[in-house]
Design a protein around this motif. Structure first.
Motif, PDB file in Angstrom:
ATOM      1  N   LEU A   1      12.155 -38.759  -6.266  1.00 36.01           N
ATOM      2  CA  LEU A   1      10.846 -38.407  -5.728  1.00 36.01           C
ATOM      3  C   LEU A   1      10.704 -39.122  -4.387  1.00 36.01           C
ATOM      4  O   LEU A   1      11.098 -40.271  -4.248  1.00 36.01           O
ATOM      5  CB  LEU A   1       9.775 -38.912  -6.698  1.00 36.01           C
ATOM      6  CG  LEU A   1       8.337 -38.555  -6.390  1.00 36.01           C
ATOM      7  CD1 LEU A   1       8.128 -37.061  -6.575  1.00 36.01           C
ATOM      8  CD2 LEU A   1       7.392 -39.335  -7.297  1.00 36.01           C
ATOM      9  N   VAL A   2      10.121 -38.468  -3.395  1.00 38.62           N
ATOM     10  CA  VAL A   2      10.012 -39.118  -2.086  1.00 38.62           C
ATOM     11  C   VAL A   2       8.778 -40.014  -1.996  1.00 38.62           C
ATOM     12  O   VAL A   2       8.832 -41.097  -1.431  1.00 38.62           O
ATOM     13  CB  VAL A   2      10.046 -38.077  -0.944  1.00 38.62           C
ATOM     14  CG1 VAL A   2       9.772 -38.723   0.407  1.00 38.62           C
ATOM     15  CG2 VAL A   2      11.404 -37.391  -0.913  1.00 38.62           C
ATOM     16  N   ASP A   3       7.659 -39.604  -2.578  1.00 35.56           N
ATOM     17  CA  ASP A   3       6.438 -40.406  -2.470  1.00 35.56           C
ATOM     18  C   ASP A   3       5.672 -40.260  -3.781  1.00 35.56           C
ATOM     19  O   ASP A   3       5.500 -39.149  -4.275  1.00 35.56           O
ATOM     20  CB  ASP A   3       5.589 -39.925  -1.290  1.00 35.56           C
ATOM     21  CG  ASP A   3       4.390 -40.809  -1.011  1.00 35.56           C
ATOM     22  OD1 ASP A   3       4.396 -41.510   0.024  1.00 35.56           O
ATOM     23  OD2 ASP A   3       3.432 -40.804  -1.814  1.00 35.56           O
ATOM     24  N   ALA A   4       5.224 -41.393  -4.315  1.00 32.32           N
ATOM     25  CA  ALA A   4       4.591 -41.385  -5.643  1.00 32.32           C
ATOM     26  C   ALA A   4       3.062 -41.377  -5.567  1.00 32.32           C
ATOM     27  O   ALA A   4       2.396 -41.567  -6.580  1.00 32.32           O
ATOM     28  CB  ALA A   4       5.073 -42.595  -6.441  1.00 32.32           C
ATOM     29  N   GLY A   5       2.513 -41.159  -4.369  1.00 34.09           N
ATOM     30  CA  GLY A   5       1.058 -41.137  -4.245  1.00 34.09           C
ATOM     31  C   GLY A   5       0.470 -39.787  -4.629  1.00 34.09           C
ATOM     32  O   GLY A   5       1.190 -38.869  -5.039  1.00 34.09           O
ATOM     33  N   ILE A   6      -0.846 -39.675  -4.463  1.00 31.80           N
ATOM     34  CA  ILE A   6      -1.528 -38.425  -4.818  1.00 31.80           C
ATOM     35  C   ILE A   6      -1.367 -37.387  -3.707  1.00 31.80           C
ATOM     36  O   ILE A   6      -1.238 -36.200  -3.968  1.00 31.80           O
ATOM     37  CB  ILE A   6      -3.040 -38.685  -5.057  1.00 31.80           C
ATOM     38  CG1 ILE A   6      -3.237 -39.729  -6.169  1.00 31.80           C
ATOM     39  CG2 ILE A   6      -3.774 -37.388  -5.419  1.00 31.80           C
ATOM     40  CD1 ILE A   6      -4.668 -40.230  -6.294  1.00 31.80           C
TER      41      ILE A   6
END
Ligand code: FRU
Length: 494
Positions: free
Chosen positions: A275-280
């Motif tokens: 996954l590249v970014d785990a934010g919303i």
């Protein structure tokens, strides 16, 4: 030369966009001139500036017939708007100018390769025929190529859909020839990444399928990008409609596949995927290779499923992330804020070995446009279970980052940020096990919180709309004793 449709958009920007006061936008994140923005497009260097275009509908804070908005910057932080670059005003793009890329050409021109779409009216849901088109310009005005589309229906490999064929990302090879990757999809909705070659950027030939969805990773794969970095090849793409599993959250996400590539055969061999970014709020990445050799990534700091999270008082919707420098280390993608950000640092506040038991606030550690690094570790002989950093706080409203050392998780939670929207406001990701220690670099702009974990091993990008006076920061230990080192700067252009 400029079509009526583009003229109208430019006039609207002139009369309405210019009315938005600077303090009603982020300080250093790009927003649309006015109205709606989604994906970054045409991220490139041309005539001494970085250009960043974006999917754009100026007239409403809603997605509509897509134009390309346009901004330039020298430092990737201070953005200047240019007039809208292209509009849906020719036959192959009558329904919209979808995402694409740009290159500076030897003849001094700036070349845009984008998806032209034609809307079909006889369907329940919006359906668009999609082909790849060119426009050539001087950095402000662009002329669509008469020969459009340059990659048309006949170039779509057999068995793939005419309705999901978009987002060309082109680049130039060292030998002067061109390549592009385009997102494609089978008729039963399994994404494909298609690889094309060209001698001149006008005549394209399909070479190979670089990667394919076996049905386990969402449906269509949007916004592909492909490049060599640190001896590996990186394929970025944004799969739609992913189902939750142990590895990924549900929804639209961005993944990086890292591996090796044989240019002769056009075969990419994936070794790792993440996954590249785990934010919303993160989607639709696009990179550029800067003249100084850096691979820099932009992305839409938003996600299709989180667009209900908004407020009425702003006249723009959508932001881009802070551009990030990429590298590959041990088969993993590492992201760091562009180094230019360090020039914005003011008023350092440094605190070392601060004991956090219950709640702690530190003198001078507050603000909404800040660069804050926090290193957390257990106090000797004791441990802790849950350390929370509350940002953008007035005591009642706040946004939390919660580290649980035993679980090795980091959670972002904006449920208490003042939002009134009932959508998902939390995200949790696993972080490296390191004896209860973690390093968090938190970049806040007026309407966002981006977190870089352990020097860029992970990132979490999130929008918040908390009112600007809520600027306190507190450290809360729910159980036990921890020590923190804090380094905080205000960010400013002055
Ligand atoms: C991704 C995307 C692209 C498309 C664009 C349309 O967010 O769906 O695939 O080109 O948005 O605005």
């Amino acid at each position: 030369m400029v079509s009526q449709i583009l003229k109208e958009a430019r006039n609207y920007e002139e009369t309405e966009g210019t009315q938005i006061p600077a303090d009603k936008r982020p300080l250093f994140h790009l927003t649309p001139y006015i109205g709606w923005m989604n994906d970054p497009n045409g991220f490139s260097q041309y005539n001494g500036s970085y250009h960043l275009f974006y999917q754009y509908y100026p007239y409403k804070k809603k997605w509509g017939p897509m134009h390309w908005g346009h901004a330039v910057t020298k430092d990737l932080l201070k953005w200047e708007f240019l007039p809208a670059a292209i509009a849906p005003d020719t036959e192959p793009d009558s329904g919209g100018c979808f995402s694409g890329s740009a290159l500076s050409m030897d003849n001094g021109k700036h070349l845009l390769l984008y998806t032209g779409v034609v809307k079909l009216n006889d369907m329940d849901e919006d359906t668009f025929l999609q082909t790849q088109c060119l426009a050539e310009g001087d950095g402000v005005d662009y002329v669509k190529y008469e020969g459009n589309p340059v990659i048309g229906m006949k170039d779509i490999p057999e068995g793939l859909s005419k309705y999901d064929f978009r987002d060309p990302k082109m680049w130039r090879e060292k030998d002067g020839t061109y390549r592009c990757v385009v997102g494609g999809c089978t008729n039963d909705k399994k994404g494909r990444i298609l690889y094309f070659r060209s001698e001149n950027a006008y005549d394209w030939k399909f070479v190979s399928v670089l990667a394919e969805n076996d049905g386990s990773l969402g449906t269509m794969w949007e916004c592909p990008d492909f490049f060599e970095l640190d001896g590996k090849y990186v394929l970025l793409t944004s799969p739609q409609d992913v189902r939750q599993d142990k590895k990924y959250n549900c929804g639209n996400i961005v993944v990086a596949m890292i591996g090796t590539f044989d240019e002769e055969t056009g075969i990419f061999h994936k070794e790792t995927e993440q996954l590249v970014d785990a934010g919303i709020d993160f989607y639709a990445t696009q990179t550029l290779l800067a003249e100084d050799g850096r691979r820099i990534m932009s992305a839409w700091m938003q996600n299709w499923d989180s667009i209900v999270h908004t407020i009425r008082s702003l006249r723009w919707f959508g932001q881009m992330v802070l551009p990030r420098e990429l590298s590959v280390k041990d088969g993993k993608l590492i992201q760091k804020p562009v180094r230019e950000l360090e020039k914005m640092r003011r008023n350092p506040v440094i605190a070392k070995d601060v004991l956090v038991e219950n709640m702690v606030e530190l003198d001078g550690v507050k603000g909404r446009t800040i660069d804050l690094t926090v290193r957390i570790r257990p106090e000797s002989y004791s441990s802790y279970r849950k350390l929370e950093i509350r940002l953008a706080s007035d005591g009642n409203v706040y946004t939390s980052l919660i580290y649980r050392p035993a679980e090795c998780t980091l959670e972002f939670d904006r449920s208490n940020s003042g939002t009134r929207r009932a959508t998902s406001h939390t995200r949790k990701c696993s972080v490296a096990e390191n004896n209860g220690e973690i390093k968090l670099r938190i970049i806040m702009d007026r309407y966002s919180v981006e977190v870089f974990v352990n020097d860029g091993e992970q990132t979490l990008s999130n929008v918040i709309y908390t009112y600007q006076e809520a600027d306190r920061i507190s450290f809360v230990n729910h159980n036990g004793r921890a020590l923190i080192d804090v380094e905080k700067y205000d960010l400013s252009f002055d």
